[in-house]
Write an enzyme that holds these catalytic residues in place. Structure first.
Site, PDB file in Angstrom:
ATOM      1  N   HIS A 106       0.823  -1.219   0.000  1.00 19.17           N
ATOM      2  CA  HIS A 106       0.000   0.000   0.000  1.00 19.17           C
ATOM      3  C   HIS A 106       0.861   1.276   0.000  1.00 19.17           C
ATOM      4  O   HIS A 106       0.555   2.258   0.674  1.00 19.17           O
ATOM      5  CB  HIS A 106      -0.967  -0.007   1.189  1.00 19.17           C
ATOM      6  CG  HIS A 106      -1.986  -1.114   1.146  1.00 19.17           C
ATOM      7  ND1 HIS A 106      -2.510  -1.602  -0.025  1.00 19.17           N
ATOM      8  CD2 HIS A 106      -2.581  -1.841   2.140  1.00 19.17           C
ATOM      9  CE1 HIS A 106      -3.384  -2.572   0.250  1.00 19.17           C
ATOM     10  NE2 HIS A 106      -3.438  -2.742   1.540  1.00 19.17           N
ATOM     11  N   HIS A 178     -10.151   1.118   0.890  1.00 16.95           N
ATOM     12  CA  HIS A 178      -9.983  -0.013   1.795  1.00 16.95           C
ATOM     13  C   HIS A 178     -11.060  -0.036   2.879  1.00 16.95           C
ATOM     14  O   HIS A 178     -10.797  -0.437   4.021  1.00 16.95           O
ATOM     15  CB  HIS A 178      -8.582   0.058   2.413  1.00 16.95           C
ATOM     16  CG  HIS A 178      -7.997  -1.246   2.810  1.00 16.95           C
ATOM     17  ND1 HIS A 178      -8.435  -1.949   3.905  1.00 16.95           N
ATOM     18  CD2 HIS A 178      -7.001  -1.986   2.262  1.00 16.95           C
ATOM     19  CE1 HIS A 178      -7.711  -3.057   4.014  1.00 16.95           C
ATOM     20  NE2 HIS A 178      -6.844  -3.102   3.028  1.00 16.95           N
ATOM     21  N   GLU A 317     -11.657  -4.460  -2.436  1.00 21.22           N
ATOM     22  CA  GLU A 317     -10.703  -3.452  -2.909  1.00 21.22           C
ATOM     23  C   GLU A 317     -10.545  -3.556  -4.424  1.00 21.22           C
ATOM     24  O   GLU A 317      -9.795  -4.387  -4.923  1.00 21.22           O
ATOM     25  CB  GLU A 317      -9.348  -3.663  -2.236  1.00 21.22           C
ATOM     26  CG  GLU A 317      -9.391  -3.690  -0.734  1.00 21.22           C
ATOM     27  CD  GLU A 317      -8.108  -4.292  -0.150  1.00 21.22           C
ATOM     28  OE1 GLU A 317      -7.007  -3.937  -0.600  1.00 21.22           O
ATOM     29  OE2 GLU A 317      -8.217  -5.144   0.746  1.00 21.22           O
TER      30      GLU A 317
END
Ligand code: GAL
Length: 352
Positions: A106, A178, A317
């Site tokens: 991420h 998320h 996601e």
């Protein structure tokens, strides 16, 4: 209809954080904070008209800043894993943070969901636009990157998320959101999502190695624990085998969505709870979707004082495939200098 504003708190740099709430004519409310452009609350009815908050979240800005759970978080410049925390673009190697074994997860330690955003809104359209400048080299990525995340709540109970970006050098991009959803009784206070049913518009997934980097193959999911072609309770897959005979102990997999990626926005997945009658549908124009079921969670004093444990929520996601930039055959992850990046994901809330 309309937007309300309130003070949410003060961030680590002493800046005031504002909370914005959009409300549609059906009474659905979605709230955001300008710290991180994070979605903090999604309040939707059940089949009897009982409104509850179905989005997991924290109690304070300090908790959002300290966390790596990414509750409600937009993730950029590049969501999911990049193996070896490095990639080569135009013959040059770029190094990123190793924050997940040897991977970059991420985008590393500086999270877009902890940065302050400029905010504009349009009350008539129930639309809020968070924008930010990410300087050349931030998180290790090349190019000055100007991006915006627009949230619109319409009267068809759709939360529309539009990502736009432009960069002055070639770079790589992979945005996601998320948010963790729990559609059960009590919404985010419901202990787990195991009895909730999932359906995914995918016939293949991208198997991974022991540090969750895709092997590069696409594997058929028919008959495995990852088979969500028809609605299935999450608990009915856990404990079953994946395509290689390995037992699935929780979901953290990228599904290759059907289609060639050129159809535009299409339905990717659904989550539903038969006790409340709530359904959430996710639509996207992106090729992949990571289903993550909060597999190792144990956090006290979250939003409304709630403790979140394993399987307390599910994330849908929408994204490119993990590590696409380092994997031949995966969808292109490069954004060319001066070209506009645009992508749309929609969460739609219904009852049955
Ligand atoms: C997911 C990822 C998981 C985990 C989670 C954050 O997107 O696939 O492995 O890192 O984020 O806790």
């Amino acid at each position: 209809m309309g937007i309300t504003k309130s003070i949410y708190g003060v961030n680590k740099d002493g800046a005031e954080v504002t909370k914005y709430t959009l409300k549609n004519k059906n009474g659905i409310e979605v709230s955001f904070i300008d710290s991180g452009a994070v979605i903090t609350n999604i309040i939707v009815p059940d089949r009897d008209g009982v409104f509850e908050d179905i989005a997991l979240g924290y109690n304070s800005i300090a908790q959002y800043e300290a966390s790596v759970t990414y509750f409600g978080a937009p993730i950029g410049r590049y969501a999911n894993r990049i193996s070896g925390a490095k990639f080569v673009l135009n013959g040059k190697e770029y190094k990123l943070d190793q924050n997940d074994s040897t991977n970059c997860l991420h985008s590393g330690n500086l999270q877009y969901s902890c940065c302050m955003y400029n905010t504009e809104y349009n009350e008539d359209e129930d639309k809020i636009i968070f924008s930010r400048h990410s300087p050349d080299g931030e998180q290790g990525f090349p190019g000055n990157f100007d991006y915006s995340i627009t949230y619109t709540l319409d009267n068809d109970n759709r939360l529309i998320i539009e990502y736009k970006a432009i960069c002055d050098k070639d770079t790589i991009v992979n945005f996601t959101n998320h948010s963790y959803f729990n559609l059960g009784k009590g919404g985010h206070k419901c202990p787990d999502v195991l009895g909730q049913e999932v359906q995914i518009e995918a016939d293949y997934y991208t198997p991974v190695n022991d540090i969750l980097v895709p092997t590069g193959e696409l594997k058929e999911l028919a008959g495995t624990a990852l088979d969500f072609r028809e609605f299935k309770k999450l608990k009915d897959g856990i404990g079953k085998a994946d395509a290689y005979g390995n037992i699935v102990t929780g979901y953290d997999y990228n599904f290759a969505l059907r289609g060639d990626g050129k159809e535009g926005v299409k339905r990717a997945a659904q989550l539903r709870d038969s006790s409340t009658g709530r359904i959430m549908e996710m639509y996207t124009d992106l090729p992949g979707m990571q289903l993550f079921t909060a597999n190792d969670m144990d956090i006290d004093n979250c939003k409304d004082g709630v403790h979140y444990g394993n399987f307390c929520g599910a994330c849908f996601e929408s994204q490119n495939f993990p590590n696409a930039i380092n994997t031949e055959g995966f969808p292109d992850a490069v954004l060319k200098a001066g070209e506009q990046f645009k992508s749309t994901t929609i969460f739609c809330f219904k009852t049955f």
